[in-house]
Design an enzyme around this catalytic site. Sequence first.
Site, PDB file in Angstrom:
ATOM      1  N   ASP A   1     -23.287  -1.158  -5.663  1.00  0.00           N
ATOM      2  CA  ASP A   1     -23.412  -2.431  -4.942  1.00  0.00           C
ATOM      3  C   ASP A   1     -24.866  -2.759  -4.639  1.00  0.00           C
ATOM      4  O   ASP A   1     -25.341  -3.870  -4.917  1.00  0.00           O
ATOM      5  CB  ASP A   1     -22.619  -2.392  -3.630  1.00  0.00           C
ATOM      6  CG  ASP A   1     -21.123  -2.461  -3.844  1.00  0.00           C
ATOM      7  OD1 ASP A   1     -20.704  -2.730  -4.981  1.00  0.00           O
ATOM      8  OD2 ASP A   1     -20.371  -2.241  -2.876  1.00  0.00           O
TER       9      ASP A   1
ATOM     10  N   ASP B   1     -22.781   0.753   0.022  1.00  0.00           N
ATOM     11  CA  ASP B   1     -21.485   0.296  -0.489  1.00  0.00           C
ATOM     12  C   ASP B   1     -20.864  -0.626   0.554  1.00  0.00           C
ATOM     13  O   ASP B   1     -20.609  -0.219   1.692  1.00  0.00           O
ATOM     14  CB  ASP B   1     -20.568   1.501  -0.749  1.00  0.00           C
ATOM     15  CG  ASP B   1     -19.465   1.181  -1.734  1.00  0.00           C
ATOM     16  OD1 ASP B   1     -19.623   0.237  -2.507  1.00  0.00           O
ATOM     17  OD2 ASP B   1     -18.437   1.886  -1.719  1.00  0.00           O
TER      18      ASP B   1
ATOM     19  N   LYS C   1     -17.856  -2.735   2.011  1.00  0.00           N
ATOM     20  CA  LYS C   1     -16.397  -2.735   1.987  1.00  0.00           C
ATOM     21  C   LYS C   1     -15.865  -3.801   2.943  1.00  0.00           C
ATOM     22  O   LYS C   1     -16.471  -4.087   3.974  1.00  0.00           O
ATOM     23  CB  LYS C   1     -15.840  -1.367   2.398  1.00  0.00           C
ATOM     24  CG  LYS C   1     -16.247  -0.219   1.477  1.00  0.00           C
ATOM     25  CD  LYS C   1     -15.681  -0.402   0.084  1.00  0.00           C
ATOM     26  CE  LYS C   1     -16.056   0.762  -0.820  1.00  0.00           C
ATOM     27  NZ  LYS C   1     -15.580   0.559  -2.222  1.00  0.00           N
TER      28      LYS C   1
END
Length: 342
Positions: free
Chosen positions: A248, A261, A263
Amino acid sequence: MFLVRMKFLRLLSRKPVKLGMVFQIPFCQNQFPYLCLATSACLYSKKKKVNSYEQVDQEKYKNLVYSVTSYKTSAQTPETILEEDNLLYGPPDKHRPPVKAETKTPKNCVPLINPKKRIPLLSSESNLPMKISLQKTKMPSVTRILQQTMSPQQAFYLERWKQKMIQELGKDGFAEYTKNLFLQGELFHAALESIFLSEEEATKEQREDVAISGYLSSVQHVLKDVSEVKALESAVQHETLQYLGLVDCVAKYRGQLCVIDWKTSEKPKPSLKNTFDNPLQVAAYIGAINHDANYDFQVSCGLIVVAYKNGSPAHPHFMDPDLCLQYWNKWLLRLEEYMDKN
């Protein structure tokens, strides 16, 4: 008559005989006194038989006998049943705790940090973030490896959640629900990318998009601590272990270079353990970057940011070098498991 009296006296002199036993049957005394006394004398004149029950330890079993004979209905409790079993069969063997499984070590101990790669000092005047497209190859992806090596317990809970959602929404409704989740994730990542590339806030259209506006509001306090972005939505490949993935973001978080990352979630995930296999995914990306010749830097930390649809503050879960190393070893075991199956 004299003989009868003598026998009577002899009966009284014997220890086992009680007056109550002699005069217990009035009918016998009144109607047939001689027969009654003669019979009694005959019985007690014989040698006493040994009863096998008298050899039993009476003291040991008196409580059990009393409990059985004192109640018409059972008055036992789990405690009394346990005591009774202990009395009859002895104490039960203590349950032996299962032997703790030895900590597994990966067969192929590839280090997380590449000793052959130099870590240059990062500068705020660096070029635009790297963005390498993901190429179709026969190499397995990090996501695929984690999915196919999921523990039975994780698979059970995932399937149970899926069946519950299908029961509530129907098959078509569940398919639409998952499609919207992926779409929201893509839009959220695109909005973050535009923020990092322009170093400005999201566009007006993105801020007003109901699907992602809550997520963007959720991460505002985290974005303030992110700087010097090195990669965005960029493919990584571990040249030694032969796996790939799409990272990412690689940037500094509070001064530490991290694989980040992003989420999205509708439920709170306040601790790292609530993110399931996401730490393994981050560790896998860190290892891949460090062994990918396309990247002239190394990473030793990770960050998992869980953004919420309702706009509540996101939870940033920072992974220091020691924690990343722990998850790296776990990732290597999952990778070996996948390779053995395939």
